[in-house]
Structures are given as structure tokens and as C-alpha cells.
Design an enzyme around this catalytic site. Structure first.
Site, PDB file in Angstrom:
ATOM      1  N   THR A 150      10.530  90.543  52.670  1.00 34.89           N
ATOM      2  CA  THR A 150      11.325  89.408  53.133  1.00 34.89           C
ATOM      3  C   THR A 150      12.741  89.438  52.570  1.00 34.89           C
ATOM      4  N   GLY A 189       7.308  88.262  44.973  1.00 31.43           N
ATOM      5  CA  GLY A 189       6.818  87.859  43.661  1.00 31.43           C
ATOM      6  C   GLY A 189       7.087  88.957  42.647  1.00 31.43           C
ATOM      7  N   GLU A 407       2.717  85.551  53.860  1.00 28.31           N
ATOM      8  CA  GLU A 407       1.870  86.500  54.575  1.00 28.31           C
ATOM      9  C   GLU A 407       1.826  86.169  56.056  1.00 28.31           C
TER      10      GLU A 407
HETATM   11  C1  LIG Z   1      -7.392  98.922  38.553  1.00 30.43           C
HETATM   12  C2  LIG Z   1      -8.006  98.980  39.924  1.00 30.43           C
HETATM   13  C3  LIG Z   1      -7.053  98.441  40.978  1.00 30.43           C
HETATM   14  C4  LIG Z   1      -7.736  98.352  42.340  1.00 30.43           C
HETATM   15  C5  LIG Z   1      -6.822  97.650  43.360  1.00 30.43           C
HETATM   16  C6  LIG Z   1      -7.382  96.315  43.714  1.00 30.43           C
HETATM   17  C7  LIG Z   1      -6.444  95.572  44.671  1.00 30.43           C
HETATM   18  C8  LIG Z   1      -7.025  94.241  45.049  1.00 30.43           C
HETATM   19  C9  LIG Z   1      -7.059  93.304  43.882  1.00 30.43           C
HETATM   20  C10 LIG Z   1      -7.359  92.030  44.061  1.00 30.43           C
HETATM   21  C11 LIG Z   1      -7.674  91.498  45.446  1.00 30.43           C
HETATM   22  C12 LIG Z   1      -8.125  90.067  45.373  1.00 30.43           C
HETATM   23  C13 LIG Z   1      -6.989  89.140  45.714  1.00 30.43           C
HETATM   24  C14 LIG Z   1      -7.368  87.723  45.429  1.00 30.43           C
HETATM   25  C15 LIG Z   1      -6.642  86.700  46.293  1.00 30.43           C
HETATM   26  C16 LIG Z   1      -5.156  86.676  46.118  1.00 30.43           C
HETATM   27  C17 LIG Z   1      -4.500  85.938  47.301  1.00 30.43           C
HETATM   28  C18 LIG Z   1      -3.420  85.064  46.844  1.00 30.43           C
HETATM   29  C19 LIG Z   1      -2.165  85.816  46.521  1.00 30.43           C
HETATM   30  C20 LIG Z   1      -1.363  86.155  47.751  1.00 30.43           C
HETATM   31  C21 LIG Z   1       0.050  86.506  47.392  1.00 30.43           C
HETATM   32  C22 LIG Z   1       0.808  86.897  48.661  1.00 30.43           C
HETATM   33  C23 LIG Z   1       2.289  86.686  48.518  1.00 30.43           C
HETATM   34  C24 LIG Z   1       2.936  86.703  49.883  1.00 30.43           C
HETATM   35  C25 LIG Z   1       3.450  88.074  50.268  1.00 30.43           C
HETATM   36  C26 LIG Z   1       4.256  88.025  51.539  1.00 30.43           C
HETATM   37  O1  LIG Z   1       4.523  87.003  52.112  1.00 30.43           O
HETATM   38  S1  LIG Z   1       4.687  89.583  52.088  1.00 30.43           S
HETATM   39  C27 LIG Z   1       5.622  89.281  53.567  1.00 30.43           C
HETATM   40  C28 LIG Z   1       4.717  88.788  54.700  1.00 30.43           C
HETATM   41  N1  LIG Z   1       5.438  88.784  55.932  1.00 30.43           N
HETATM   42  C29 LIG Z   1       4.828  88.696  57.111  1.00 30.43           C
HETATM   43  O2  LIG Z   1       3.630  88.513  57.234  1.00 30.43           O
HETATM   44  C30 LIG Z   1       5.719  88.830  58.299  1.00 30.43           C
HETATM   45  C31 LIG Z   1       5.131  88.077  59.500  1.00 30.43           C
HETATM   46  N2  LIG Z   1       5.729  88.578  60.723  1.00 30.43           N
HETATM   47  C32 LIG Z   1       5.063  89.318  61.523  1.00 30.43           C
HETATM   48  O3  LIG Z   1       3.909  89.628  61.322  1.00 30.43           O
HETATM   49  C33 LIG Z   1       5.898  89.747  62.700  1.00 30.43           C
HETATM   50  O4  LIG Z   1       6.095  88.682  63.564  1.00 30.43           O
HETATM   51  C34 LIG Z   1       5.285  90.958  63.416  1.00 30.43           C
HETATM   52  C35 LIG Z   1       4.080  90.510  64.190  1.00 30.43           C
HETATM   53  C36 LIG Z   1       4.970  91.979  62.390  1.00 30.43           C
HETATM   54  C37 LIG Z   1       6.279  91.653  64.282  1.00 30.43           C
HETATM   55  O5  LIG Z   1       6.733  90.833  65.336  1.00 30.43           O
HETATM   56  P1  LIG Z   1       7.255  91.635  66.603  1.00 30.43           P
HETATM   57  O6  LIG Z   1       7.840  90.653  67.518  1.00 30.43           O
HETATM   58  O7  LIG Z   1       8.046  92.825  66.239  1.00 30.43           O
HETATM   59  O8  LIG Z   1       5.936  92.223  67.095  1.00 30.43           O
HETATM   60  P2  LIG Z   1       5.135  91.866  68.378  1.00 30.43           P
HETATM   61  O9  LIG Z   1       5.914  92.384  69.546  1.00 30.43           O
HETATM   62  O10 LIG Z   1       4.754  90.436  68.338  1.00 30.43           O
HETATM   63  O11 LIG Z   1       3.845  92.781  68.137  1.00 30.43           O
HETATM   64  C38 LIG Z   1       4.009  94.176  68.196  1.00 30.43           C
HETATM   65  C39 LIG Z   1       2.636  94.783  68.282  1.00 30.43           C
HETATM   66  O12 LIG Z   1       2.174  94.946  66.944  1.00 30.43           O
HETATM   67  C40 LIG Z   1       0.941  94.287  66.781  1.00 30.43           C
HETATM   68  N3  LIG Z   1       0.897  93.804  65.415  1.00 30.43           N
HETATM   69  C41 LIG Z   1       1.758  92.949  64.843  1.00 30.43           C
HETATM   70  N4  LIG Z   1       1.412  92.743  63.553  1.00 30.43           N
HETATM   71  C42 LIG Z   1       0.300  93.500  63.338  1.00 30.43           C
HETATM   72  C43 LIG Z   1      -0.542  93.700  62.199  1.00 30.43           C
HETATM   73  N5  LIG Z   1      -0.297  93.070  61.021  1.00 30.43           N
HETATM   74  N6  LIG Z   1      -1.586  94.546  62.301  1.00 30.43           N
HETATM   75  C44 LIG Z   1      -1.801  95.168  63.486  1.00 30.43           C
HETATM   76  N7  LIG Z   1      -1.066  95.010  64.634  1.00 30.43           N
HETATM   77  C45 LIG Z   1      -0.013  94.180  64.517  1.00 30.43           C
HETATM   78  C46 LIG Z   1       0.957  93.180  67.804  1.00 30.43           C
HETATM   79  O13 LIG Z   1      -0.355  92.756  68.106  1.00 30.43           O
HETATM   80  C47 LIG Z   1       1.600  93.896  68.967  1.00 30.43           C
HETATM   81  O14 LIG Z   1       0.657  94.745  69.540  1.00 30.43           O
HETATM   82  P3  LIG Z   1       0.589  94.879  71.143  1.00 30.43           P
HETATM   83  O15 LIG Z   1      -0.485  95.887  71.367  1.00 30.43           O
HETATM   84  O16 LIG Z   1       0.247  93.518  71.654  1.00 30.43           O
HETATM   85  O17 LIG Z   1       1.970  95.327  71.553  1.00 30.43           O
HETATM   86  C1  LIG Z   2       5.101  81.309  47.723  1.00 28.72           C
HETATM   87  C2  LIG Z   2       5.661  82.446  48.558  1.00 28.72           C
HETATM   88  C3  LIG Z   2       5.515  83.761  48.134  1.00 28.72           C
HETATM   89  C4  LIG Z   2       6.057  84.807  48.881  1.00 28.72           C
HETATM   90  N1  LIG Z   2       5.931  86.102  48.431  1.00 28.72           N
HETATM   91  C5  LIG Z   2       6.497  87.097  49.120  1.00 28.72           C
HETATM   92  C6  LIG Z   2       6.414  88.441  48.645  1.00 28.72           C
HETATM   93  O1  LIG Z   2       5.836  88.704  47.598  1.00 28.72           O
HETATM   94  N2  LIG Z   2       6.996  89.441  49.369  1.00 28.72           N
HETATM   95  C7  LIG Z   2       7.645  89.177  50.548  1.00 28.72           C
HETATM   96  O2  LIG Z   2       8.163  90.118  51.176  1.00 28.72           O
HETATM   97  N3  LIG Z   2       7.737  87.900  51.048  1.00 28.72           N
HETATM   98  C8  LIG Z   2       7.196  86.877  50.355  1.00 28.72           C
HETATM   99  N4  LIG Z   2       7.279  85.588  50.831  1.00 28.72           N
HETATM  100  C9  LIG Z   2       8.069  85.327  52.045  1.00 28.72           C
HETATM  101  C10 LIG Z   2       7.173  85.005  53.232  1.00 28.72           C
HETATM  102  O3  LIG Z   2       6.481  86.130  53.659  1.00 28.72           O
HETATM  103  C11 LIG Z   2       8.048  84.425  54.350  1.00 28.72           C
HETATM  104  O4  LIG Z   2       8.584  83.208  53.896  1.00 28.72           O
HETATM  105  C12 LIG Z   2       7.226  84.203  55.618  1.00 28.72           C
HETATM  106  O5  LIG Z   2       6.913  85.442  56.207  1.00 28.72           O
HETATM  107  C13 LIG Z   2       7.978  83.321  56.632  1.00 28.72           C
HETATM  108  O6  LIG Z   2       9.206  83.916  57.023  1.00 28.72           O
HETATM  109  P1  LIG Z   2      10.567  83.081  56.893  1.00 28.72           P
HETATM  110  O7  LIG Z   2      10.609  82.496  55.542  1.00 28.72           O
HETATM  111  O8  LIG Z   2      11.662  83.962  57.366  1.00 28.72           O
HETATM  112  O9  LIG Z   2      10.406  81.867  57.902  1.00 28.72           O
HETATM  113  P2  LIG Z   2      10.963  81.833  59.408  1.00 28.72           P
HETATM  114  O10 LIG Z   2      10.317  82.890  60.230  1.00 28.72           O
HETATM  115  O11 LIG Z   2      12.445  81.758  59.372  1.00 28.72           O
HETATM  116  O12 LIG Z   2      10.313  80.427  59.874  1.00 28.72           O
HETATM  117  C14 LIG Z   2      11.113  79.285  60.100  1.00 28.72           C
HETATM  118  C15 LIG Z   2      10.572  78.597  61.338  1.00 28.72           C
HETATM  119  O13 LIG Z   2      10.799  79.443  62.454  1.00 28.72           O
HETATM  120  C16 LIG Z   2       9.619  79.548  63.244  1.00 28.72           C
HETATM  121  N5  LIG Z   2       9.554  80.849  63.929  1.00 28.72           N
HETATM  122  C17 LIG Z   2       9.945  82.048  63.453  1.00 28.72           C
HETATM  123  N6  LIG Z   2       9.704  83.008  64.357  1.00 28.72           N
HETATM  124  C18 LIG Z   2       9.151  82.407  65.454  1.00 28.72           C
HETATM  125  C19 LIG Z   2       8.676  82.855  66.726  1.00 28.72           C
HETATM  126  N7  LIG Z   2       8.712  84.161  67.069  1.00 28.72           N
HETATM  127  N8  LIG Z   2       8.159  81.937  67.573  1.00 28.72           N
HETATM  128  C20 LIG Z   2       8.079  80.638  67.218  1.00 28.72           C
HETATM  129  N9  LIG Z   2       8.529  80.120  66.038  1.00 28.72           N
HETATM  130  C21 LIG Z   2       9.056  81.019  65.165  1.00 28.72           C
HETATM  131  C22 LIG Z   2       8.509  79.448  62.208  1.00 28.72           C
HETATM  132  O14 LIG Z   2       7.284  79.034  62.831  1.00 28.72           O
HETATM  133  C23 LIG Z   2       9.052  78.377  61.280  1.00 28.72           C
HETATM  134  O15 LIG Z   2       8.719  77.098  61.777  1.00 28.72           O
HETATM  135  C24 LIG Z   2       6.751  84.530  50.093  1.00 28.72           C
HETATM  136  C25 LIG Z   2       6.886  83.206  50.533  1.00 28.72           C
HETATM  137  C26 LIG Z   2       6.349  82.169  49.775  1.00 28.72           C
HETATM  138  C27 LIG Z   2       6.510  80.737  50.257  1.00 28.72           C
END
Ligand SMILES: CCCCCCCC/C=C\CCCCCCCCCCCCCCCC(=O)SCCNC(=O)CCNC(=O)[C@H](O)C(C)(C)COP(=O)(O)OP(=O)(O)OC[C@H]1O[C@@H](n2cnc3c(N)ncnc32)[C@H](O)[C@@H]1OP(=O)(O)O
Ligand SMILES: Cc1cc2nc3c(=O)[nH]c(=O)nc-3n(C[C@H](O)[C@H](O)[C@H](O)COP(=O)(O)OP(=O)(O)OC[C@H]3O[C@@H](n4cnc5c(N)ncnc54)[C@H](O)[C@@H]3O)c2cc1C
Length: 634
Positions: A150, A189, A407
Site C-alpha cells: 500500500t 506494519g 487485506e
Molecule cells: C518458524 C516457522 C515459520 C512458519 C511460517 C508461518 C506463517 C504463518 C504464521 C502464522 C499464521 C497465523 C496468523 C494468525 C492470524 C493473523 C491475522 C491478523 C493479522 C493480519 C495482518 C494483516 C495486515 C494487513 C496487510 C495488508 O493490508 S496488505 C495489502 C492488502 N491489499 C489488498 O488486499 C488490495 C486489495 N485490492 C485488490 O485486491 C485489487 O482490487 C485487485 C483485485 C487485486 C486488483 O483489481 P483489478 O481491478 O486490477 O483486478 P480485477 O480486474 O478486478 O481482477 C483481475 C483478475 O484477477 C483476479 N484476482 C484479483 N485478485 C485476486 C486474488 N487475490 N487471487 C486470485 N485472483 C485474483 C480477479 O478475479 C480477476 O480475474 P478474472 O478471471 O475475473 O479476470
Molecule cells: C490496520 C491496518 C494495517 C495495514 N497493514 C498493511 C500492511 O502491512 N501492508 C500493506 O501493504 N497495507 C496495509 N494496510 C493498508 C490496507 O491494505 C489498505 O488500507 C486497504 O487495502 C484499503 O485501501 P485504501 O486504504 O487505498 O482504501 P481505498 O481503496 O482508497 O478505499 C476508499 C474508499 O474507496 C472505495 N473503493 C475503492 N476502490 C473501489 C472500487 N473499485 N469500487 C468501489 N469502491 C471502491 C472503498 O470501498 C472505500 O470506501 C493496512 C491497513 C490497516 C487499516
């Protein structure tokens, strides 16, 4: 003489004559008797360590001191990992997220991302050579990593990420740069002070062409001094592309571009379990408190009743109690699907990837949003004491609402689910989780309010709402709207269809688990009551969806509402026994309202006494500010 263990008399009475074996439910939730033994051993191993206890409540420390204290304990936990009786990975899993780890690291685990995203990214996307080079170093904590995707300007739209990785064929190096303020990595993070490496998602440029986002291993800080490497702010670094697609200067497309999203899928799957653990904590706190708290007058002249005896309180707390079982069983099904799909992907078979993506988005969005709403209801059900920081509700709520955003922001994920459903419905394809889209309920749409009949209603709503959304899309198409406009103008219906799909999966998981599970009759009875309560609750909450897609009538709703309130009364006597079955230690609940012994008021008083403000009768600020004001005769 042994000290008499206090137990609140009301809680003691609630626990008498429990009709089912609580341990049987504990084993069910843990995954078996052996897992329960292992968990309890691990809890004793961690929670008995005096060095892991907070000298003062975290809320009274400065930001920097909180960070330092959490890092101290996190590092101590990692040392204990090596000698853990439960083994490394089960211990690690227990220490990440809402369970045991949060009993020690109340403000958050500075090392969580290293295990939850950095290592999984290497495992899922690194080449064999890269894994050989980095995984051992990561396992041994000779490096601390994070997942930097992000940016200030983009979090959802990965194709819009601005960080660039340009391949220089002369030096065979990648040059990473943040071309603008909005390109700065933001949110990851541990990135600020803890990690010295990161998996950085960047747009790969080679031969002047952008090949899309790819993961890069980037060293952030010097391993000895922890100083940021030169130029870190401008991100001019010497990164390495993970799962290298550059062979001898030529870009080779990955077999499937979606595999770069694999780490996000893993986290979405584990987040479902994590928010369920948090919800179990909130329900336990609120249920025990509601059986200790006596307030107002139910029957004129009688003693103040336990607030749990109000139907209104049962209506607040019993659906979330039922939800903890529903979400746990659904999360278990999803975890199994994840493993099956991952094993297949490792063999090159990607067929289940769309199902896994669709379902992981659906469940992560559903469980996190429902859990957040239920945690807030639990907090409100405890009145003023639920608002106190020491109740632990504010922290639990903060953790669960974060999961609605990270996520994958939930709305974006719902639209991903809808994309998958529309595609599947139109192509009449799709496997595991949309079987009902193919084999939809045929025959008359009459309604019967048995459990099976209600599940059929959920199926009709799931299929029907996809068809309504598709009809909207087709209508826009006929009006000549471009596909992206038609999609945007159908968003409300698309999201409803996605949510109905997610609810059906949870409902079917719950019902199927009760059918398949080897349960004693008393446990089956109480879980069946919870299952029926929950699926009627959701139906009543979303009755519009069912009216739209079936022949549900007003009479049916009135009948279901009567059944619902009968189930509230039937389950009420077992509420405390059910939350006791979660076997959550007081240290994990971390709340004077939810302790096993119900000694609420004394514990609240003891917590308040810990405040620095209560260490003296008159705080120094009186003399500095208030006294001058009092004397100023404004
Ligand atoms: C010592 C030993 C070690 C061992 C190791 C152990 C490891 C494990 C240890 C512990 C595990 C236990 C854990 C306990 C619990 C912990 C949980 C709590 C902590 C969590 C902390 C998390 C912090 C947060 C981190 C983040 O936030 S990271 C950033 C996250 N960001 C996102 O998620 C971005 C979201 N955005 C999107 O997903 C996008 O919109 C997009 C979908 C990726 C792309 O949009 P776009 O418009 O480009 O795509 P589309 O046109 O919509 O789709 C394109 C095609 O792709 C397909 N698609 C999309 N995403 C996916 C996917 N993820 N997977 C598969 N396919 C995907 C989509 O369906 C489309 O396909 P099509 O066929 O229809 O074209
Ligand atoms: C506690 C916390 C921990 C995090 N840790 C990590 C990390 O470790 N690593 C990392 O990379 N990221 C991390 N993130 C970031 C997180 O993954 C993003 O905040 C999340 O993916 C949302 O993206 P954004 O913030 O750009 O929101 P935006 O996408 O800008 O969302 C703003 C608004 O726009 C809307 N929107 C956006 N796109 C669309 C669409 N296509 N259609 C309709 N509505 C839409 C959303 O629904 C929302 O209402 C963390 C966030 C938090 C809160």
C-alpha cells in the site's frame, strides 16, 4: 487453610446442572482433544512467565514506551518459541493475532507481519534459490521483514501503484524509486521502526515496458546499526525481484499473473479465524457480565433481575454467540479449501484459484463486518462499564474493524465476489462453492420453515440476487452503456448478491457440520438450537432479499419471528455454559467484566486504582491551571 475461590453466586447458579459436556465443545472448537491439551500447555507455558506481564497498564504509557515494551515482550516470545512444548509453528500461530499473543502483546505484535505476510510471500512467490537464501534467515529471525504494498495514494487499486522497479540490463539490477509523494509506502506494519527488509510490490519496467506489479525483496536498514540504508527515502535501492521473471534480460510472463496476489489470499483466510476469536472474547465478556449485572425491575416488587433475563438482552447477545460457531465452522471449511487449492497450485493446477479467491473475499468481508457489528452490540450491552478501556471492548473493536479495511477493503472484496459470481452464473461453470448456482433449487417456490426449508430459502436468495444483478447489467447493456458503466450502476445489486452468497456458505457450513459431526445428543441439541436461531436471525435481518427471491409471506415471517423468540428463551439458560466452553483464560479476555469468577465490581475498582491520576488526591495540574482560574474572578 486453602483460600476459598470466590465465584459470583449468580454465575455459580448459571453453571449448575449444565445439560451438555462443555469439554466436548471445547475439543470441537480446538480441533480435537489433543489440540486442547496442546493449547492449554502452551497457554501455561506463555502466561506463567512473569517477564511477559505488564508492570503498568499499557494505556498509561507513551507511544514510544508502548512500542518498546511490546517489542521487548515480542522478542522474549520469539526466544520462548524455540523451546515451546507445542512446537514452533503451532506456537507461532497461537502467538499471532487475537488469541494467546494478544494476551501478552495488548497493543499489537511488532513482529506479526514478518510471520503473517513476509514469510508467506517468500514461501508462495520466491524461487527455490531465493527461498534457500532467505527463508532460513527469516525463520531464524536473522532478518525482520514486512509486506510493503500500500502507498499513500493507493491501497486497493494495485494496477495504480506508483513505486517503480526499472531493470537495468547493463548492471542486471532493479532500480526502485518512489516517483511522487503518493508513491511512498504507507501502512505496512513494522515498516517504521522494526523491519530491516520488505517485500515491496512495485511496477516492473523493462525495455521501457511496464509489466505490472511484482514483488521485490528490498533491504531497508543496515543489519548491524539498523540505520536506514542510504537513499532509503528516495527508495533508490538495490532490490531483487522475487520469483524472478527476468531471464537473461528478457521478461518472461508468469504462468498466472494472479499468483502474485497469493499472499493476500492467505491472510484473508486466516483473518476469518482471527475475527472469530475476537468475537468469542467479546461474547464471553458480555455474557458473563450480563449474568452478574442486576438492574431495574422486571417483575414489580421483585429483586432486580439479571440483565440477561431481558429478552432484549438475549436478542443482543445470543445471535453473536451463535455467530461464533457459524464463523468458526465456515473458517474451518475455508482453511481446508485453501490447503486443497494450494496443493493443487503447487502441482500447476490453478482450477480452484477463482473459487478460493471468491470465497476468501466473501468470508473475510462477511466475518469481519458481522463481527465488528456484533462486538459493538456486546460493548453496548454492558452499559457504561462496557465503554471503559479496561473492559477490553475498545481494543477488540479496534482490531476487528481494522480487518474490515486491511487485506482488501470490504466493498472492493464484495465486488470481487460479484465478478466471480456473475462470471460463474453466465458460464454455468465454477466448482466448489457455487454448486447451487448451477444446481439451483428447482420446483415450486413454496416456503417451509423447517431448517432444510430455510436453507433452501438462502439458496434461492443467493441465486436470485445474482440473476437480479445480471438483469441490471443486461438492461444497462441494452441501453448502450459501456460494460464498466453498467458494472458501476449495478453495484448495489452486485454487493447484495455477493453478501447473500457469503451468508449461504456460512449457513450451509453450519448445517452440514452438525450433520457430519460426531456429537453427543446434548451437544447436538444445543448447537442445533444455535444454528436455527442464527439462520432465522439473519433471514429476519435480510428479509427483503428473501421477499425478492421467493414466495416468503408475512405469515411466514411472523411464524419465524415466533420461532426465533422461543429459541432465545430455550438457549438463555445455557449462555454461560456455552461461553465457558470457549475455555478463554482471564488473561486472554483481559477484562474485569468477563472474568470466570464474576468478581466484576472489585476488579473494576482495582483497575481504576492503577491509573496514575489516582496515585494522589490532588494532581499537580490543579496548582498550575485550575487554581489560577478559580482565583481569576472571570
Ligand atoms: C518458524 C516457522 C515459520 C512458519 C511460517 C508461518 C506463517 C504463518 C504464521 C502464522 C499464521 C497465523 C496468523 C494468525 C492470524 C493473523 C491475522 C491478523 C493479522 C493480519 C495482518 C494483516 C495486515 C494487513 C496487510 C495488508 O493490508 S496488505 C495489502 C492488502 N491489499 C489488498 O488486499 C488490495 C486489495 N485490492 C485488490 O485486491 C485489487 O482490487 C485487485 C483485485 C487485486 C486488483 O483489481 P483489478 O481491478 O486490477 O483486478 P480485477 O480486474 O478486478 O481482477 C483481475 C483478475 O484477477 C483476479 N484476482 C484479483 N485478485 C485476486 C486474488 N487475490 N487471487 C486470485 N485472483 C485474483 C480477479 O478475479 C480477476 O480475474 P478474472 O478471471 O475475473 O479476470
Ligand atoms: C490496520 C491496518 C494495517 C495495514 N497493514 C498493511 C500492511 O502491512 N501492508 C500493506 O501493504 N497495507 C496495509 N494496510 C493498508 C490496507 O491494505 C489498505 O488500507 C486497504 O487495502 C484499503 O485501501 P485504501 O486504504 O487505498 O482504501 P481505498 O481503496 O482508497 O478505499 C476508499 C474508499 O474507496 C472505495 N473503493 C475503492 N476502490 C473501489 C472500487 N473499485 N469500487 C468501489 N469502491 C471502491 C472503498 O470501498 C472505500 O470506501 C493496512 C491497513 C490497516 C487499516
Amino acid at each position: 487453610m486453602s483460600k476459598e475461590i470466590y465465584e459470583n453466586p449468580d454465575l455459580k447458579k448459571e453453571r449448575q446442572n449444565c445439560p451438555f459436556n462443555k469439554e466436548e465443545i471445547t475439543h470441537l472448537l480446538d480441533g480435537g482433544k489433543e489440540k486442547t491439551i496442546e493449547r492449554k500447555q502452551l497457554e501455561n507455558y506463555i502466561l506463567s512467565d512473569e517477564q511477559l506481564k505488564d508492570a503498568v497498564p499499557m494505556e498509561y504509557l507513551s507511544h514510544a514506551d508502548k512500542y518498546a515494551e511490546e517489542l521487548r515482550k515480542a522478542c522474549l516470545l520469539m526466544h520462548k518459541l524455540a523451546d515451546s512444548p507445542a512446537g514452533q509453528v503451532p506456537t507461532l500461530r497461537a502467538l499471532m493475532g487475537a488469541g494467546l499473543g494478544s494476551a501478552v502483546l495488548k497493543e499489537g505484535n511488532p513482529l506479526a507481519l514478518h510471520y503473517v505476510m513476509f514469510i508467506p510471500a517468500l514461501m508462495g512467490q520466491g524461487t527455490i534459490d531465493q527461498q534457500a537464501k532467505w527463508l532460513e534467515k527469516a525463520y531464524n529471525l536473522n532478518m525482520i521483514g514486512t509486506y510493503a504494498q500500500t502507498e499513500l495514494g493507493h491501497g486497493t487499486f494495485l494496477r495504480g501503484l506508483e513505486t517503480r522497479a526499472t531493470y537495468d540490463p547493463k548492471t542486471q539490477e532493479f532500480i526502485l524509486e518512489s516517483p511522487s509523494l503518493t508513491a511512498y509506502k504507507w501502512w505496512p506494519g513494522s515498516l517504521g521502526k522494526t523491519a530491516n527488509y520488505a517485500v515491496v510490490m512495485a511496477q516492473l519496467y523493462t525495455k521501457g515496458k511496464c509489466e505490472g506489479t511484482h514483488p521485490f525483496m528490498v533491504q531497508l536498514r543496515d543489519e548491524e546499526t539498523h540505520e536506514p540504508l542510504p537513499g532509503i527515502v528516495n527508495m533508490w535501492l538495490n532490490p531483487v525481484c522475487i520469483s524472478s521473471y527476468i531471464h537473461y534480460g528478457t521478461y518472461v510472463k508468469p504462468t498466472n499473473s494472479k499468483l502474485s496476489y497469493a499472499t493476500m489470499v492467505f491472510v484473508r483466510v486466516v483473518v476469518c479465524q482471527d475475527v472469530t476469536t475476537n468475537l468469542r472474547k467479546a461474547v464471553t465478556i458480555a455474557t458473563r457480565y450480563s449474568c452478574v449485572r442486576r438492574q431495574s425491575e422486571l417483575k414489580p416488587g421483585d429483586r432486580e433481575p439479571q440483565v440477561m433475563d431481558y429478552q432484549a438482552q438475549q436478542n443482543k447477545l445470543l445471535p453473536p454467540l451463535a455467530a461464533t460457531f457459524a464463523f468458526q465452522l465456515a473458517a474451518d471449511h475455508l482453511w481446508n479449501l485453501y490447503h486443497t487449492a494450494n496443493n493443487n497450485i503447487e502441482q500447476g493446477d490453478l482450477e480452484l484459484l477463482p473459487d478460493l479467491h471468491g470465497l476468501s473475499c466473501a468470508l473475510k468481508a462477511l466475518c469481519s463486518s458481522e463481527a465488528a457489528n456484533f462486538v459493538e452490540v456486546c460493548r453496548q450491552s454492558c452499559g457504561g462499564h462496557g465503554y471503559m478501556s479496561c473492559s477490553n471492548f475498545p481494543r477488540i473493536y479496534g482490531q476487528v474493524t481494522a480487518a474490515e479495511t486491511y487485506e482488501g477493503e470490504n466493498t472492493v472484496l464484495w465486488l470481487q465476489v460479484a465478478r466471480y459470481l456473475v462470471k460463474t452464473r453466465k458460464e454455468q461453470s465454477g466448482g466448489l462453492s457455487v454448486k447451487y448456482l448451477i444446481g439451483e433449487e428447482k420446483g415450486p417456490k413454496t416456503v417451509d420453515t423447517t431448517l432444510e426449508g430455510i436453507v433452501k430459502l438462502y439458496r434461492r436468495a443467493a441465486v436470485g440476487l445474482v440473476d437480479v444483478a445480471i438483469a441490471e447489467l443486461d438492461k444497462s447493456g441494452r441501453k448502450g452503456e459501456a460494460p464498466h458503466d453498467a458494472w458501476n450502476h449495478a453495484a448495489v445489486y452486485l454487493i447484495k448478491a455477493a453478501q447473500a452468497h457469503a451468508r449461504l456458505f456460512v449457513v450451509e457450513s453450519f448445517v452440514d457440520s452438525l450433520k457430519e459431526g460426531k456429537l453427543s445428543a446434548p451437544v447436538r441439541t444445543v448447537l442445533s438450537q444455535l444454528c436455527e436461531l442464527f439462520i432465522i436471525y439473519w433471514l429476519l435481518e435480510r428479509s427483503g432479499d428473501f421477499f425478492l427471491c421467493s414466495n416468503l409471506t408475512k405469515q411466514d415471517l411472523l411464524l419465524l419471528n415466533s420461532k426465533y423468540v422461543e429459541l432465545l428463551a430455550a438457549i438463555r439458560p445455557q449462555a454461560v455454559n456455552l461461553v465457558d466452553s470457549f475455555d478463554l483464560r482471564d488473561e486472554v479476555l483481559n477484562s474485569p467484566l468477563g472474568c470466570w469468577d464474576g468478581n466484576v465490581y472489585q476488579r473494576l475498582f482495582d483497575e481504576a486504582a492503577k491509573s496514575p491520576l489516582n496515585q494522589s488526591n490532588v494532581h499537580e495540574s490543579f496548582h498550575k491551571y485550575l487554581k489560577p482560574l478559580l482565583k481569576s474572578n472571570l
